[in-house]
Design a protein around this motif. Structure first.
Motif, mmCIF file in Angstrom:
data_model
loop_
_atom_site.group_PDB
_atom_site.id
_atom_site.type_symbol
_atom_site.label_atom_id
_atom_site.label_comp_id
_atom_site.label_asym_id
_atom_site.label_seq_id
_atom_site.Cartn_x
_atom_site.Cartn_y
_atom_site.Cartn_z
ATOM 1 N N ASN A 123 2.732 -3.639 -5.146
ATOM 2 C CA ASN A 123 2.914 -4.270 -3.843
ATOM 3 C C ASN A 123 2.387 -3.356 -2.741
ATOM 4 O OD1 ASN A 123 5.097 -2.338 -3.311
ATOM 5 N ND2 ASN A 123 6.244 -3.566 -4.801
ATOM 6 N N VAL A 124 2.435 -3.865 -1.517
ATOM 7 C CA VAL A 124 1.921 -3.111 -0.375
ATOM 8 C C VAL A 124 2.692 -1.805 -0.191
ATOM 9 C CG1 VAL A 124 1.663 -3.133 2.131
ATOM 10 C CG2 VAL A 124 1.045 -5.149 0.812
ATOM 11 N N VAL A 125 3.978 -1.821 -0.446
ATOM 12 C CA VAL A 125 4.795 -0.609 -0.274
ATOM 13 C C VAL A 125 4.324 0.494 -1.207
ATOM 14 C CG1 VAL A 125 7.112 0.375 -0.472
ATOM 15 C CG2 VAL A 125 6.809 -1.884 0.548
ATOM 16 N N ASP A 126 4.104 0.167 -2.488
ATOM 17 C CA ASP A 126 3.606 1.152 -3.454
ATOM 18 C C ASP A 126 2.267 1.730 -2.993
ATOM 19 O OD1 ASP A 126 5.758 0.636 -5.083
ATOM 20 O OD2 ASP A 126 4.647 -0.599 -6.512
ATOM 21 N N ILE A 127 1.380 0.847 -2.575
ATOM 22 C CA ILE A 127 0.039 1.258 -2.162
ATOM 23 C C ILE A 127 0.108 2.148 -0.921
ATOM 24 C CG2 ILE A 127 -2.220 0.453 -1.385
ATOM 25 C CD1 ILE A 127 -1.597 -0.271 -4.322
ATOM 26 N N ALA A 128 0.910 1.738 0.060
ATOM 27 C CA ALA A 128 1.010 2.501 1.312
ATOM 28 C C ALA A 128 1.564 3.898 1.065
ATOM 29 C CB ALA A 128 1.886 1.744 2.305
ATOM 30 N N LYS A 129 2.548 4.017 0.190
ATOM 31 C CA LYS A 129 3.112 5.325 -0.127
ATOM 32 C C LYS A 129 2.058 6.244 -0.740
ATOM 33 C CE LYS A 129 7.974 4.070 -0.840
ATOM 34 N NZ LYS A 129 9.073 3.958 -1.847
ATOM 35 N N ALA A 130 1.230 5.687 -1.623
ATOM 36 C CA ALA A 130 0.183 6.489 -2.261
ATOM 37 C C ALA A 130 -0.860 6.939 -1.238
ATOM 38 C CB ALA A 130 -0.479 5.694 -3.387
ATOM 39 N N ILE A 131 -1.254 6.040 -0.354
ATOM 40 C CA ILE A 131 -2.241 6.387 0.664
ATOM 41 C C ILE A 131 -1.688 7.472 1.588
ATOM 42 C CG2 ILE A 131 -3.527 5.531 2.663
ATOM 43 C CD1 ILE A 131 -3.766 2.845 1.203
ATOM 44 N N GLN A 132 -0.431 7.322 1.975
ATOM 45 C CA GLN A 132 0.207 8.332 2.825
ATOM 46 C C GLN A 132 0.317 9.677 2.114
ATOM 47 O OE1 GLN A 132 3.888 6.343 3.733
ATOM 48 N NE2 GLN A 132 3.067 5.270 5.509
ATOM 49 N N ALA A 133 0.423 9.639 0.784
ATOM 50 C CA ALA A 133 0.525 10.874 0.006
ATOM 51 C C ALA A 133 -0.825 11.531 -0.243
ATOM 52 C CB ALA A 133 1.200 10.579 -1.341
ATOM 53 N N GLY A 134 -1.905 10.878 0.193
ATOM 54 C CA GLY A 134 -3.232 11.466 0.052
ATOM 55 C C GLY A 134 -4.031 10.991 -1.135
ATOM 56 N N TYR A 135 -3.575 9.931 -1.813
ATOM 57 C CA TYR A 135 -4.358 9.383 -2.923
ATOM 58 C C TYR A 135 -5.645 8.776 -2.362
ATOM 59 C CZ TYR A 135 -0.643 10.004 -6.357
ATOM 60 O OH TYR A 135 0.285 10.558 -7.211
ATOM 61 N N THR A 136 -6.725 8.972 -3.104
ATOM 62 C CA THR A 136 -8.024 8.489 -2.637
ATOM 63 C C THR A 136 -8.423 7.163 -3.275
ATOM 64 O OG1 THR A 136 -9.078 9.856 -4.348
ATOM 65 C CG2 THR A 136 -8.898 10.798 -2.129
ATOM 66 N N SER A 137 -7.577 6.653 -4.145
ATOM 67 C CA SER A 137 -7.883 5.416 -4.852
ATOM 68 C C SER A 137 -6.578 4.781 -5.326
ATOM 69 C CB SER A 137 -8.798 5.711 -6.050
ATOM 70 O OG SER A 137 -9.142 4.522 -6.730
ATOM 71 N N VAL A 138 -6.555 3.446 -5.381
ATOM 72 C CA VAL A 138 -5.357 2.749 -5.851
ATOM 73 C C VAL A 138 -5.762 1.548 -6.696
ATOM 74 C CG1 VAL A 138 -3.936 3.422 -3.872
ATOM 75 C CG2 VAL A 138 -5.236 1.279 -3.790
ATOM 76 N N MET A 139 -4.846 1.148 -7.558
ATOM 77 C CA MET A 139 -4.990 -0.114 -8.266
ATOM 78 C C MET A 139 -3.889 -1.049 -7.800
ATOM 79 S SD MET A 139 -4.148 -1.203 -12.131
ATOM 80 C CE MET A 139 -4.369 -2.905 -12.673
ATOM 81 N N TYR A 140 -4.271 -2.246 -7.398
ATOM 82 C CA TYR A 140 -3.284 -3.291 -7.150
ATOM 83 C C TYR A 140 -3.216 -4.170 -8.384
ATOM 84 C CZ TYR A 140 -1.129 -7.650 -5.914
ATOM 85 O OH TYR A 140 -0.324 -8.754 -5.945
ATOM 86 N N ASP A 141 -2.041 -4.292 -8.962
ATOM 87 C CA ASP A 141 -1.852 -5.090 -10.173
ATOM 88 C C ASP A 141 -1.200 -6.420 -9.806
ATOM 89 O OD1 ASP A 141 -1.294 -6.241 -12.585
ATOM 90 O OD2 ASP A 141 -0.119 -4.568 -13.386
ATOM 91 N N GLY A 142 -2.044 -7.421 -9.602
ATOM 92 C CA GLY A 142 -1.551 -8.773 -9.334
ATOM 93 C C GLY A 142 -1.717 -9.673 -10.543
ATOM 94 N N SER A 143 -1.749 -9.068 -11.727
ATOM 95 C CA SER A 143 -2.057 -9.820 -12.949
ATOM 96 C C SER A 143 -0.988 -10.843 -13.314
ATOM 97 C CB SER A 143 -2.265 -8.852 -14.118
ATOM 98 O OG SER A 143 -1.089 -8.081 -14.363
ATOM 99 N N ALA A 144 0.220 -10.684 -12.776
ATOM 100 C CA ALA A 144 1.288 -11.628 -13.102
ATOM 101 C C ALA A 144 1.189 -12.920 -12.294
ATOM 102 C CB ALA A 144 2.647 -10.968 -12.851
ATOM 103 N N TYR A 145 0.315 -12.928 -11.283
ATOM 104 C CA TYR A 145 0.218 -14.078 -10.387
ATOM 105 C C TYR A 145 -0.973 -14.966 -10.751
ATOM 106 C CZ TYR A 145 3.271 -11.194 -7.471
ATOM 107 O OH TYR A 145 4.303 -10.424 -7.007
ATOM 108 N N PRO A 146 -0.930 -16.228 -10.348
ATOM 109 C CA PRO A 146 -2.126 -17.072 -10.469
ATOM 110 C C PRO A 146 -3.257 -16.437 -9.684
ATOM 111 C CG PRO A 146 -0.185 -18.389 -9.926
ATOM 112 C CD PRO A 146 0.227 -16.959 -9.795
ATOM 113 N N ILE A 147 -4.497 -16.728 -10.063
ATOM 114 C CA ILE A 147 -5.642 -16.044 -9.469
ATOM 115 C C ILE A 147 -5.698 -16.223 -7.952
ATOM 116 C CG2 ILE A 147 -7.185 -17.990 -9.897
ATOM 117 C CD1 ILE A 147 -8.043 -14.194 -9.940
#
Length: 276
Positions: free
Chosen positions: A85-109
């Motif tokens: 979710n956005v919260v997971d992604i935002a925390k990683a970006i704030q921590a200095g991660y240079t890349s992220v994966m968003y896993d929306g595989s459980a949802y319809p396309i």
């Protein structure tokens, strides 16, 4: 050198190579992986998966891995694996991660695409590369009820046309957390996907894929391959055997020396299979 993953994947695909993304859990495995990458002269991704993120906040991993990446002589990307979710992604970006994966595989396309657009809107201004998953890669681990949904060409097209992602993870017979190399990759499906996808593809669950199929994947538009279980098994099995053989040793640094040596061999072999 600390980088995002965009250029390293594109360059790898052009040269029929695949960049490994290793799940790391702290200094010991990150150190080994960077040392192997430097010896070979190859790029690498240090990835934080959901188990690691649940164990320790990503802000601590980010501080450690960023410093190690900045001092490395090869390109090192710090990547959040399976952000939900956005919260997971935002925390990683704030921590200095240079890349992220968003896993929306459980949802319809359609919902996966909508959510991916929202994630992209916070990644792009920060120069953070974005991986998404189309289809759903299942798990072999008991208790994780994740059903496989093989990736469809039309859905890959829809995602790549609507969201400016850097790579797309696909489900083509690969399975997370397999401990034996029994997966069967659907190369016919993968070839069709590769022909229409404008960005590098990603294969999760590589530990269960036989070596000859890993080598073959280099010629099907795959730019990134996730490696976790193989490295964890090398480390965990060796530390257990060493502890049983040396019950008088209790010091963490002593306990971890042989497991790190074993892990280095596994990492080196994976690089060879991926074309380095």
């Amino acid at each position: 050198m600390l980088v995002n993953m965009n250029n390293m994947l594109q360059t790898a695909v052009k040269n029929n190579r695949i960049v490994p993304g290793f799940n790391v859990f702290g200094y010991e495995d990150a150190k080994v992986i960077i040392e192997v990458a430097q010896t070979i002269g190859a790029p690498v991704l240090l990835m934080t998966n959901k188990d690691a993120a649940n164990f320790m906040p990503v802000k601590y991993y980010g501080a450690l891995y960023r410093k190690m990446a900045e001092e490395a002589s090869v390109d090192v990307c710090i990547h959040l694996d399976h952000g939900k979710n956005v919260v997971d992604i935002a925390k990683a970006i704030q921590a200095g991660y240079t890349s992220v994966m968003y896993d929306g595989s459980a949802y319809p396309i359609e919902e996966n695409i909508k959510n991916s657009k929202d994630i992209y809107s916070i990644c792009s201004p920060c120069d953070v590369s974005l991986e998404v998953e189309v289809g759903c890669v299942s798990y072999s681990e008991p208790g994780l009820n994740v059903s496989e949904k093989l990736t469809e060409v039309e859905e890959v097209l829809a995602m790549s046309n609507e969201v400016n992602v850097n790579c797309i993870a696909v489900a083509v017979g690969n399975v997370h957390r397999m401990t034996e190399q029994k997966a069967v990759i659907d190369f016919e499906r993968l070839e069709k996907i590769a022909k229409v996808c404008p960005v590098p593809l990603v294969i999760h669950g590589s530990t269960g894929i036989p070596d000859d199929q890993i080598e073959k994947l280099r010629y099907y538009g795959v730019g990134k391959m996730n490696i976790g279980t193989a490295v964890r098994m090398a480390f965990g099995n060796t530390v257990r055997d060493f502890s049983n053989e040396n019950p008088h040793i209790f010091d963490r640094i002593q306990l971890f020396q042989k497991p790190m040596e074993k892990m280095k061999k596994v990492v080196t072999e994976k690089y060879r299979l991926l074309g380095w």
